[in-house]
Design a protein around this motif. Structure first.
Motif, short mmCIF file in Angstrom:
data_model
loop_
_atom_site.label_atom_id
_atom_site.label_comp_id
_atom_site.label_asym_id
_atom_site.label_seq_id
_atom_site.Cartn_x
_atom_site.Cartn_y
_atom_site.Cartn_z
N PRO A 1 -2.05 4.19 6.33
CA PRO A 1 -0.68 4.36 6.82
C PRO A 1 -0.30 5.84 6.84
O PRO A 1 -0.83 6.62 6.05
CB PRO A 1 0.17 3.58 5.80
N PRO A 2 0.60 6.22 7.73
CA PRO A 2 0.97 7.63 7.81
C PRO A 2 1.71 8.09 6.55
O PRO A 2 2.43 7.31 5.93
CB PRO A 2 1.88 7.69 9.04
N ALA A 3 1.52 9.36 6.21
CA ALA A 3 2.25 9.95 5.09
C ALA A 3 3.74 9.87 5.38
O ALA A 3 4.19 10.03 6.51
CB ALA A 3 1.82 11.40 4.91
N VAL B 1 0.85 -1.19 0.00
CA VAL B 1 0.00 0.00 0.00
C VAL B 1 0.89 1.24 0.00
O VAL B 1 1.98 1.23 0.58
CB VAL B 1 -0.97 -0.01 1.20
N LYS B 2 0.41 2.27 -0.64
CA LYS B 2 1.15 3.55 -0.67
C LYS B 2 0.82 4.33 0.59
O LYS B 2 -0.33 4.36 1.04
CB LYS B 2 0.74 4.34 -1.92
N ALA B 3 1.83 4.95 1.19
CA ALA B 3 1.63 5.77 2.38
C ALA B 3 0.51 6.77 2.13
O ALA B 3 0.44 7.38 1.06
CB ALA B 3 2.92 6.48 2.76
N GLY B 4 -0.39 6.90 3.10
CA GLY B 4 -1.50 7.83 2.98
C GLY B 4 -2.71 7.28 2.25
O GLY B 4 -3.75 7.94 2.15
N THR B 5 -2.62 6.05 1.72
CA THR B 5 -3.72 5.44 0.97
C THR B 5 -4.46 4.43 1.85
O THR B 5 -3.84 3.49 2.37
CB THR B 5 -3.17 4.72 -0.29
N PRO B 6 -5.76 4.58 2.02
CA PRO B 6 -6.52 3.65 2.87
C PRO B 6 -6.56 2.23 2.29
O PRO B 6 -6.52 2.04 1.07
CB PRO B 6 -7.93 4.25 2.89
N MET B 7 -6.65 1.27 3.19
CA MET B 7 -6.80 -0.14 2.82
C MET B 7 -7.75 -0.81 3.82
O MET B 7 -8.00 -0.27 4.89
CB MET B 7 -5.46 -0.86 2.80
N GLU B 8 -8.24 -1.99 3.46
CA GLU B 8 -9.18 -2.70 4.34
C GLU B 8 -8.47 -3.82 5.10
O GLU B 8 -7.61 -4.50 4.55
CB GLU B 8 -10.34 -3.28 3.53
N SER C 1 -1.46 -10.60 11.17
CA SER C 1 -1.66 -10.71 9.72
C SER C 1 -0.32 -11.03 9.07
O SER C 1 0.74 -10.96 9.70
CB SER C 1 -2.18 -9.39 9.15
N ALA C 2 -0.40 -11.32 7.79
CA ALA C 2 0.82 -11.38 6.99
C ALA C 2 1.37 -9.95 6.89
O ALA C 2 0.62 -8.99 7.07
CB ALA C 2 0.51 -11.93 5.60
N PRO C 3 2.65 -9.80 6.61
CA PRO C 3 3.21 -8.44 6.51
C PRO C 3 2.58 -7.66 5.35
O PRO C 3 2.20 -8.23 4.33
CB PRO C 3 4.70 -8.67 6.22
N VAL C 4 2.50 -6.35 5.56
CA VAL C 4 2.05 -5.43 4.52
C VAL C 4 3.18 -4.42 4.31
O VAL C 4 3.66 -3.83 5.27
CB VAL C 4 0.74 -4.71 4.92
N LYS C 5 3.59 -4.26 3.07
CA LYS C 5 4.66 -3.31 2.73
C LYS C 5 4.02 -1.96 2.44
O LYS C 5 3.12 -1.85 1.62
CB LYS C 5 5.44 -3.82 1.51
N VAL C 6 4.46 -0.93 3.16
CA VAL C 6 4.00 0.44 2.92
C VAL C 6 5.11 1.16 2.17
O VAL C 6 6.26 1.17 2.63
CB VAL C 6 3.67 1.16 4.25
N THR C 7 4.77 1.72 1.01
CA THR C 7 5.76 2.43 0.20
C THR C 7 5.46 3.92 0.18
O THR C 7 4.31 4.33 0.33
CB THR C 7 5.77 1.90 -1.26
N ASN C 8 6.48 4.68 0.02
CA ASN C 8 6.35 6.14 0.01
C ASN C 8 6.07 6.66 -1.39
O ASN C 8 6.37 6.11 -2.36
CB ASN C 8 7.65 6.74 0.55
#
Length: 167
Positions: free
Chosen positions: A133-135, A56-63, A160-167
């Motif tokens: 995720p935070p900006a 997920v991209k930082a600042g983008t909501p997910m479920e 959960s399984a890991p989630v990668k947050v990208t900037n």
């Protein structure tokens, strides 16, 4: 006298379980252990945490969804956080009219979700939340939860399984 002591202990235990029926106390934010008068279950939890994406991209909501593995695996109570190591990160969104869940402040407003006081008939087999995720954040997180079937049966550390947050 012995019967009175047993009754007294049972009443105190019931009062302790009832005391947190309206949500996890902030004292549970770090270790995620509820203040129930019994220890957590040692068996594998009959619940899973799934996410709408693995990146997920930082600042983008997910479920984020917590589900029982079977129809009898209902959720009476919970404490959910997104964690970077041991630190809660990001913010959750809960609908204002949600009759099951509410936000909890574990150091930052909205960085955790817990249950509301509700009738047993409103226990859920599955619950879904939106997490953002935070900006500027760029790392891996895991969702971590304490899930209670009831006041005496609960699991700590469901992940959960890991989630990668990208900037």
């Amino acid at each position: 006298m012995r019967v009175l002591c047993v009754i007294g202990v049972a009443l105190v235990a019931a009062a302790c379980v009832e005391a947190y029926s309206s949500g996890a106390p902030t004292d549970s934010c770090v270790d995620m252990v509820p203040q129930h008068p019994v220890p957590p279950q040692k068996s594998a939890a009959p619940y899973v945490i799934t996410t709408s994406t693995k990146t997920v991209k930082a600042g983008t909501p997910m479920e984020v969804v917590i589900s029982g593995k079977g129809p009898s695996n209902t959720i009476r109570g919970l404490l959910l956080q997104a964690r970077h190591g041991d630190k809660p990160v990001g913010t959750f969104t809960v609908a204002p009219n949600d009759n099951f869940a509410q936000l909890l402040n574990c150091g930052t407003p909205g960085n955790a979700v817990t249950h509301k006081k509700h009738d047993e008939k409103l226990d859920k087999q599955s619950v879904a939340f939106t997490w953002t995720p935070p900006a500027g954040f760029n790392d891996e997180i895991k969702f971590r939860a304490t899930i209670a079937y009831n006041g005496a049966v609960f699991w700590v550390g469901v992940e959960s399984a890991p989630v990668k947050v990208t900037n």
